[in-house]
Design an enzyme around this catalytic site. Sequence first.
Site, PDB file in Angstrom:
ATOM      1  N   ASP A   7       0.874  -1.156   0.000  1.00 15.86           N
ATOM      2  CA  ASP A   7       0.000   0.000   0.000  1.00 15.86           C
ATOM      3  C   ASP A   7       0.928   1.227   0.000  1.00 15.86           C
ATOM      4  O   ASP A   7       2.119   1.103   0.276  1.00 15.86           O
ATOM      5  CB  ASP A   7      -0.888  -0.031   1.246  1.00 15.86           C
ATOM      6  CG  ASP A   7      -1.810   1.171   1.340  1.00 15.86           C
ATOM      7  OD1 ASP A   7      -2.432   1.525   0.322  1.00 15.86           O
ATOM      8  OD2 ASP A   7      -1.901   1.756   2.438  1.00 15.86           O
ATOM      9  N   ASP A   9       0.010   5.082   1.135  1.00 14.98           N
ATOM     10  CA  ASP A   9      -0.147   5.991   2.269  1.00 14.98           C
ATOM     11  C   ASP A   9      -0.197   5.215   3.579  1.00 14.98           C
ATOM     12  O   ASP A   9      -1.022   4.326   3.757  1.00 14.98           O
ATOM     13  CB  ASP A   9      -1.419   6.828   2.104  1.00 14.98           C
ATOM     14  CG  ASP A   9      -1.403   7.669   0.834  1.00 14.98           C
ATOM     15  OD1 ASP A   9      -0.310   7.998   0.353  1.00 14.98           O
ATOM     16  OD2 ASP A   9      -2.492   7.984   0.325  1.00 14.98           O
TER      17      ASP A   9
END
Length: 177
Positions: A7, A9
């Site tokens: 991922d 953020d």
Amino acid sequence: MKLIVLDRDGVINHDSAQFIKSPEEWKPIPGSLEAIARLNQAGWRVALATNQSGVGRGLFDMDTLNAIHEKMVRALAAVGGRIDAIFFCPHAADSTCNCRKPRAGMLEDISLRFNVDMNGVPTVGDSLRDLEAGMLVGCKPYLVLTGKGERTAKDARLPEGTQIFPDLAGVVAQLTA
């Protein structure tokens, strides 16, 4: 092929409840870029799968998202790292698209792009939706405590077998040991 799905953020860069809306707001978590470089040096392919609903909400446009990713790619190159493919969902949170995590669309696309069975592929996230999307295609879940990770670690729905690490550097240290 050794493949890992990250991922963005809260895993690679600091997260914000107000979204990362500009290249200036994108700031790497200490050690994350070097961790990706270590993965690359150890022969890993790195794919990014990130929800970017700020596009769908009109908070920033595709040119800005591309500029944010360009900043990330340049920062990685400066430490000898790279991301092999970037997948993102630009749709708003209320979308019924298949690409928005916790749905598996981005991970299915990664499987096709790299021609790999996702069973056992590490997926690293800081939120439940990151891990749930990976679990749908058989990925092995890794939770980092950066970003939303501290809160996610307390969630009773955390997938069984999730390994928890302080940050991406901790995950990479285990995977490359």
